[in-house]
Design an enzyme around this catalytic site. Sequence first.
Site, PDB file in Angstrom:
ATOM      1  CG  ASP A 187      -2.312   0.620   0.835  1.00  0.00           C
ATOM      2  OD1 ASP A 187      -2.309   1.790   0.415  1.00  0.00           O
ATOM      3  OD2 ASP A 187      -3.343  -0.067   0.955  1.00  0.00           O
ATOM      4  CG  HIS A 258      -4.392   1.948  -2.221  1.00  0.00           C
ATOM      5  ND1 HIS A 258      -4.460   2.522  -0.976  1.00  0.00           N
ATOM      6  CD2 HIS A 258      -5.645   1.989  -2.726  1.00  0.00           C
ATOM      7  CE1 HIS A 258      -5.724   2.885  -0.729  1.00  0.00           C
ATOM      8  NE2 HIS A 258      -6.461   2.580  -1.778  1.00  0.00           N
ATOM      9  CD  GLU A 325     -10.016   3.785  -1.252  1.00  0.00           C
ATOM     10  OE1 GLU A 325     -10.929   4.223  -0.538  1.00  0.00           O
ATOM     11  OE2 GLU A 325      -8.921   3.392  -0.787  1.00  0.00           O
TER      12      GLU A 325
HETATM   13  C1  TNX Z   1     -11.139   1.638   2.133  1.00  0.00           C
HETATM   14  S1  TNX Z   1     -11.532  -1.278   1.032  1.00  0.00           S
HETATM   15  C2  TNX Z   1     -10.027   1.030   1.565  1.00  0.00           C
HETATM   16  C3  TNX Z   1      -8.846   0.798   2.390  1.00  0.00           C
HETATM   17  C4  TNX Z   1      -8.959   1.458   3.734  1.00  0.00           C
HETATM   18  C5  TNX Z   1     -10.339   1.219   4.311  1.00  0.00           C
HETATM   19  C6  TNX Z   1     -10.518   1.771   5.694  1.00  0.00           C
HETATM   20  C7  TNX Z   1     -10.664  -0.647   0.026  1.00  0.00           C
HETATM   21  C8  TNX Z   1     -10.616  -1.360  -1.214  1.00  0.00           C
HETATM   22  N1  TNX Z   1     -10.012   0.501   0.294  1.00  0.00           N
HETATM   23  O1  TNX Z   1      -7.701   1.221   1.695  1.00  0.00           O
HETATM   24  O2  TNX Z   1      -7.982   0.915   4.554  1.00  0.00           O
HETATM   25  O3  TNX Z   1     -11.289   1.811   3.467  1.00  0.00           O
HETATM   26  O4  TNX Z   1     -11.737   1.370   6.228  1.00  0.00           O
END
Ligand code: TNX
Length: 551
Positions: A187, A258, A325
């Site tokens: 990440d 990420h 994301e």
């Molecule tokens: C969303 S779940 C994210 C994570 C974070 C999390 C915190 C996902 C695919 N992405 O990177 O750690 O929320 O709740």
Amino acid sequence: MPDTDPTPTAPGGGLIPAPLSIDGPGRGTVRLGQDTALATGPGTEGTARWLRATLGEAFGLPLPPGPGPAAHTLALGLDPALPPEGYRLAADARRGVRITGGGPAGVFWGAQTLRQLLGPQAFRRAPLAPGQEPALPPLTVEDAPRFGWRGMLLDVARHFLPKDGVLRCLDLLAAHKLNVLHLHLTDDQGWRIEIRRYPKLTGTGAWRERTKLGHRASPLWDERPHGGYYTQDDIREIVAYAAQRHITVVPEIDIPGHSQAAIAAYPALGNTDVVDTTSLKVWDTWGVSPNVLAPTDSTLRFYEHVLDEVLALFPSPFVHIGGDECPKDQWRASATAQARIAELSLAGEDGLQSWFIRHFDRWLTARGRRLIGWDEILEGGLAEGAAVASWRGRAGGVAAAKSGHDVVMCPEQQVYLDHRQHPSPDEPVPIGFVRTLEDVYRFEPVPTELTPEQAAHVLGTQANVWTEVMDSQQRLDYQVFPRLAAFAEVAWSRLPAPAERDYQDLTRRMAVHYTRLDALGVGYRPPGGPLPWQKRPGVLGRPIDGAPPNV
Ligand code: TNX
């Protein structure tokens, strides 16, 4: 719990997850003693080893190879008429104990049920008193899981969990009949797996100078370095330990977002025509970093080399490539990225994201594996054969299943165990949605809008444990338990519709289950709320009222 307290009882021994059926318990007890022999059939040797180790530690039982006289025999066998992960456990004072599984995994899950029936001491690592002989009531348990994917995601990137912690986690998953550990290995905040070809991924990418304290809106950093990684031998050990417990470890290498830790280690991976990636560091705060991979051939080659090593370590049929994301701002500003969009006639930046995913989908398929990614991979068109982990609610899972793709349901509104489990400001770090033990118990993995044929694409469900706010084993235990126990029942047992689930019955069985967790040394959230040392540290200030999830 103090050892002098009587163990609470619940019908059927307080089994969690609840089995399909229990016939009994009858009167009297079935004893296992120094003279109990362990009879193994083909395909049950692994469980025999596990039973000898576990009951040997807990009670000092030698369990010599059998069979002995029936009443003094614990017999393991296979019956192919049962489902592969199903089992039958029969305990009878005259006929001894017999566990029959549809396959080796079924025998192992049957052994987990036996351990629960033997009482909390079966979860200790040394006998409390010499010569104590465990007993269970006479009964017959028939059981088989509802879903084949009963998972937990462990985020070892945000906070590194040393290898011992991962092995302990595997033991805890096994005790709850969960069979997938999704390891989130990379990440923005850290790269946690040794890649021989690219030593800086861990040399640089596994370490950050400091860490944001609490949620990302907090003004505080802890001002001390954090990091760590698993060597390839560590990974081999973790994978083998999991396999002994019939758990598949699914690795996640997150692309194209990420990825700041990787870019900090190898700046050429980033969008160098937009930012000076040579000055990037492993990220020291939470949220979503704008620094994402450059859509170039050399980036693809780099990650192919990474995945070559990952495939050699993880036999998992599925490989998770993230895909969540991914902010598109750098691609919008990058001449290189725009040229790639034009050259390949892609549908803008979303098309670029799909281009990444499709590439690795084909690449993994050619190597006999399947890609799984977060539901964002649906955005620019879903790659063929790809499976979706539906996290932003259920919609992604519904869309994927309707279009014939396999799905793992892990909506953040229900099964994100980093989120708070009570509205009280005493919660250690009150981020996210409030999801109590009961809320988790009433989570239904199969969306009602799916036809039975579409629902068959729901491989199962997974609870996700993101670790931004969990920097220690204690914090992990507190967030994960007791909710993982309710989740395990959702994943394993055939429960009625959410509103009809008997939460009182779960509560009664949980009273027994807490004694097991106590014996295991799991620092769960007590039913009455956090203990003084578990409460929110004053240094984090008051929770932010009305703040959206994850701030
Ligand atoms: C969303 S779940 C994210 C994570 C974070 C999390 C915190 C996902 C695919 N992405 O990177 O750690 O929320 O709740």
